[in-house]
Write an enzyme that holds these catalytic residues in place. Structure first.
Site, PDB file in Angstrom:
ATOM      1  N   HIS A 465       0.830  -1.210   0.000  1.00  0.00           N
ATOM      2  CA  HIS A 465       0.000   0.000   0.000  1.00  0.00           C
ATOM      3  C   HIS A 465       0.871   1.271   0.000  1.00  0.00           C
ATOM      4  O   HIS A 465       0.741   2.127  -0.871  1.00  0.00           O
ATOM      5  CB  HIS A 465      -0.918  -0.028   1.232  1.00  0.00           C
ATOM      6  CG  HIS A 465      -1.823   1.146   1.358  1.00  0.00           C
ATOM      7  ND1 HIS A 465      -3.165   1.083   1.049  1.00  0.00           N
ATOM      8  CD2 HIS A 465      -1.601   2.437   1.736  1.00  0.00           C
ATOM      9  CE1 HIS A 465      -3.720   2.270   1.236  1.00  0.00           C
ATOM     10  NE2 HIS A 465      -2.796   3.120   1.666  1.00  0.00           N
ATOM     11  N   GLU A 466       1.766   1.342   0.964  1.00  0.00           N
ATOM     12  CA  GLU A 466       2.600   2.547   1.066  1.00  0.00           C
ATOM     13  C   GLU A 466       3.528   2.668  -0.136  1.00  0.00           C
ATOM     14  O   GLU A 466       3.812   3.774  -0.613  1.00  0.00           O
ATOM     15  CB  GLU A 466       3.399   2.550   2.371  1.00  0.00           C
ATOM     16  CG  GLU A 466       2.553   2.597   3.641  1.00  0.00           C
ATOM     17  CD  GLU A 466       1.471   3.663   3.621  1.00  0.00           C
ATOM     18  OE1 GLU A 466       1.661   4.707   2.976  1.00  0.00           O
ATOM     19  OE2 GLU A 466       0.412   3.447   4.245  1.00  0.00           O
ATOM     20  N   HIS A 469       1.632   4.367  -2.896  1.00  0.00           N
ATOM     21  CA  HIS A 469       1.713   5.830  -2.749  1.00  0.00           C
ATOM     22  C   HIS A 469       3.094   6.297  -3.208  1.00  0.00           C
ATOM     23  O   HIS A 469       3.234   7.335  -3.861  1.00  0.00           O
ATOM     24  CB  HIS A 469       1.537   6.242  -1.286  1.00  0.00           C
ATOM     25  CG  HIS A 469       0.131   6.189  -0.785  1.00  0.00           C
ATOM     26  ND1 HIS A 469      -0.911   6.817  -1.414  1.00  0.00           N
ATOM     27  CD2 HIS A 469      -0.409   5.599   0.321  1.00  0.00           C
ATOM     28  CE1 HIS A 469      -2.038   6.625  -0.726  1.00  0.00           C
ATOM     29  NE2 HIS A 469      -1.751   5.881   0.324  1.00  0.00           N
ATOM     30  N   HIS A 472       3.415   6.672  -6.866  1.00  0.00           N
ATOM     31  CA  HIS A 472       2.702   7.876  -7.292  1.00  0.00           C
ATOM     32  C   HIS A 472       3.637   9.090  -7.188  1.00  0.00           C
ATOM     33  O   HIS A 472       3.634   9.969  -8.041  1.00  0.00           O
ATOM     34  CB  HIS A 472       1.476   8.065  -6.391  1.00  0.00           C
ATOM     35  CG  HIS A 472       0.352   8.842  -6.999  1.00  0.00           C
ATOM     36  ND1 HIS A 472      -0.789   9.121  -6.294  1.00  0.00           N
ATOM     37  CD2 HIS A 472       0.179   9.414  -8.209  1.00  0.00           C
ATOM     38  CE1 HIS A 472      -1.612   9.824  -7.055  1.00  0.00           C
ATOM     39  NE2 HIS A 472      -1.051  10.019  -8.218  1.00  0.00           N
TER      40      HIS A 472
HETATM   41 ZN   LIG Z   1      -3.068   5.180   1.863  1.00  0.00          ZN
END
Ligand SMILES: [Zn+2]
Length: 673
Positions: A465-466, A469, A472
């Site tokens: 998940h991290e 990010h 991104h």
């Molecule tokens: Zn998040």
């Protein structure tokens, strides 16, 4: 000696920074930023996009860099001194921010450019930047007459105070309640570790013996999940559910009504129909109508499944303990028992397959297969703690893409949880593409003398998940820093992170890294199947619960609240389509709903589900073409990851997917179809 923060730097010079450098660096760079902004304001040339909007965008860059170093340290490697500096600096920074948005002469120049935006030859990104800058003033009242401006400031001041009081009341209610148990039978069912924690809590609260249960999550949640004594669960559940609802000095009913009404008035002053209209203008969902439609569509589809699951749970409880009617205080307890019976999954079985180093290599390999990225661990980068790992990221042509910091384990001085952040954002100027410095900070199980760091499955998905990010941020490729990377609308920002979690459940991806740390054996697929199944356990009921909070949020903010006088009655009405458990007149959710009345989630609670719909729909595209399909991955990179907030997210998403997101993929993944 030179202050290293005031000397221009590329990589953050952690080893040279001492705490006493921060304050003078902030003061100096705020002053410099003010001078840069004054130069924009006092420019006597006709306002243009370049001399006003762009100049404003690139003003105060040193201040931004210093702020990111400082506040990142305050989260990942803090101490009392840093916290004290934060207390001193924060008001100065908000004052500086206010001085910009309240600067009338500056707004005049911004507006002059904005008013002729259709005649200017601007790129899409420049249009977005112009809109964003203009709105940072107009949404704060810059267009209002003097008396209306004054009223707006009054409302803002009142709201700030009410939100504070609301939060203080919830906290006081939480801290006030204690359930001291002295009979061991009353903690029957709690796992040994939880019992120990409750016993320690009792001692720390000045009791000689026994077990203390409070309304803090780490105490409350395990008790509701494991405690056999139904009467005590009821007692605790009612206490938890009635925070701020006792008609005493800590009651929040009036605060709720006043906050909702002031927000409505504020929105009206600024020309919006409701507070939700005001908030959603800067969201992918755009309007309250769209949010309602979204919530109700999901409700229609999730409700039958939720009702089936509820019946199953009720039957289970009846069989197990002859419970006739399942109440709110039974849900967590019997769900846990049912889950154990159905899956019997425990973390210890999975952990050997998820050695931290293997998982890191796995996520890097996934990034390589999808986006042609190479991660090279380097030692020559200055770091704030010797546990931090540093990587240089390159593309397939060996171009430098990003610096990546990874800080994985808990330490004193690091706050809990996991997050992505950046030490430097990405932008383009004077023909140069300045690359970003991205960081992931987590609190994963550390290694021990006999064992390496072995992650729980939950930690594995958190890492992905991290890292999502992180991608991104790393792959950002925009002109303006305030539109770069994760600077996107709030209900769009979780797409890259959540979508990447999907790879953790796929055989093709797990084979790359989920290998037993001792034997090297790849994780058995039946274990993976079990993980998948248990991940959607009671998904219908969970969805209904999330939807009920979203609907409650919209009921307060998506309409005219001026006629509401009874908080509980209003809330019951909002909940009427999502109730599974019998109603309890003693409890009220709104009076302790800090997310929307204290924090920043007003008109935004729906975004949890919204993001899930996006990630499921996006991943369905990968599944359809192959989870490592280059064409889909490249589209995702080109239209989503690299684009930041340069365009409306729906436009970006459609360019990637070829259509608007649909809820079907989520329903299918969740087993709700
Ligand atoms: Zn998040």
């Amino acid at each position: 000696m030179q202050n290293p923060l005031l000397t221009p730097f590329d990589q953050a010079p952690f080893s040279k920074i001492k705490n006493e450098h921060f304050k003078p660096a902030f003061l100096q760079s705020i002053e410099d930023a003010r001078a840069e902004i004054d130069a924009v304001t006092e420019n006597t040339d006709t306002p243009t996009f370049e001399n006003t909007i762009e100049a404003l965008e690139f003003a105060g860059q040193q201040l931004d860099r210093i702020s990111s170093v400082f506040f990142n340290l305050n989260s990942a490697e803090t101490n009392e001194e840093i916290q004290k500096i934060a207390q001193e600096i924060s008001p100065l920074l908000s004052e500086f921010g206010n001085d910009i948005t309240l600067n009338e002469a500056l707004f005049k120049r911004v507006k002059a450019v904005y008013d002729q935006k259709h005649n200017l030859d601007l790129t899409v990104e420049q249009h977005t930047l112009l809109d964003k800058k203009y709105k940072s003033f107009s949404r704060n009242g810059a267009n209002l007459s003097e008396d209306k401006k004054k009223r707006l400031r009054e409302i803002d001041a009142k709201l700030a105070k009410l939100k504070l009081t609301f939060g203080e009341n919830v906290l006081a209610e939480t801290n006030k309640y204690q359930l001291h148990l002295t009979n061991e039978a009353d903690v029957d069912g709690l796992p040994e570790g939880e019992k120990e924690a409750a016993a320690q809590l009792a001692i720390s609260k000045g009791k000689k013996d026994g077990w203390m249960i409070t309304l803090d999550y780490p105490s409350y949640i395990p008790f509701m999940k494991y405690a056999k004594n139904r009467e005590l669960r009821k007692k605790l559940s009612l206490a938890f559910g009635s925070k701020g609802f006792h008609n005493d000095e800590l009651d929040n009913q009036e605060n709720v009504l006043e906050i909702a009404k002031l927000r409505f008035e504020r929105a009206n002053l600024l020309g919006y129909k409701t507070h939700a209209h005001f908030v959603l203008e800067e969201r992918m969902a755009e309007t309250p109508e769209k949010v309602h439609e979204f919530l109700n569509e999901l409700l229609d589809k999730a409700k039958p499944a939720a009702e089936r699951e509820f019946m199953q749970l009720e039957e289970f409880a009846k069989k197990m303990d002859a419970i006739d009617r399942l109440e709110k205080w039974d849900g967590s307890y019997y769900s846990e028992k049912l889950k154990q019976e159905l899956f019997n999954l425990d973390d210890e079985k999975l952990k050997p397959y998820f050695k931290l180093e293997n998982v890191i290599n796995g996520v890097f390999k996934v990034a390589e297969k999808l986006f042609d990225l190479q991660f090279k661990e380097v030692e020559d980068v200055d770091r704030y703690h010797n546990e931090v790992k540093t990587y240089k990221v390159f593309d397939v042509n060996n171009n430098f893409i990003s610096l990546f910091y990874a800080d994985f384990h808990p330490r004193a001085g690091k706050r809990g949880g996991a997050w992505m952040t950046s030490f430097k954002s990405q932008w383009k100027r004077n023909g140069e593409n300045v690359r970003p410095h991205i960081s992931n900070v987590c609190n994963f199980t550390p290694s021990t003398k006999s064992k390496p760091s072995l992650l729980t499955f939950n930690e594995v998905t958190t890492l992905f998940h991290e890292f999502g990010h992180g991608l991104h941020g790393m792959l950002a490729n925009t002109t303006y820093p305030s539109l770069s990377g994760t600077s996107v609308f709030w209900d769009f920002v979780e797409l890259p992170s959540q979508v990447l979690e999907n790879w953790c459940y796929e055989k093709e991806a797990l084979e790359l890294f989920a290998k037993h740390y001792e034997t090297g054996e790849t994780i058995p697929m039946e274990l993976v199947e079990k993980i998948k199944e248990s991940a959607t356990f009671q998904e219908g009921m969970q969805t209904l619960r999330q939807l009920s909070f979203g609907l409650l949020d919209m009921s307060w903010h998506g309409g005219d609240p001026t006629q509401i006088s009874n908080v509980k009655k209003h809330e019951d009405e909002a909940f009427k389509n999502t109730n599974l458990y019998p109603e309890t007149p003693e409890t009220c959710m709104s009076t302790a709903f800090s997310h929307i009345f204290q924090g920043g989630y007003s008109s935004g609670y729906y975004s949890y589900k919204w993001a899930e719909v996006l990630d499921a729909d996006a991943f369905a595209y990968f599944k359809e073409k192959g989870i490592f399909n280059k064409e889909v991955a490249t589209k995702f990179k080109d239209h989503v990851l690299s684009q930041g907030g340069t365009e409306n997210p729906m436009v970006l998403y459609k360019r990637f997917r070829g259509a608007e997101p649909k809820v079907e993929a989520l329903l299918e993944r969740a087993g709700l179809l």
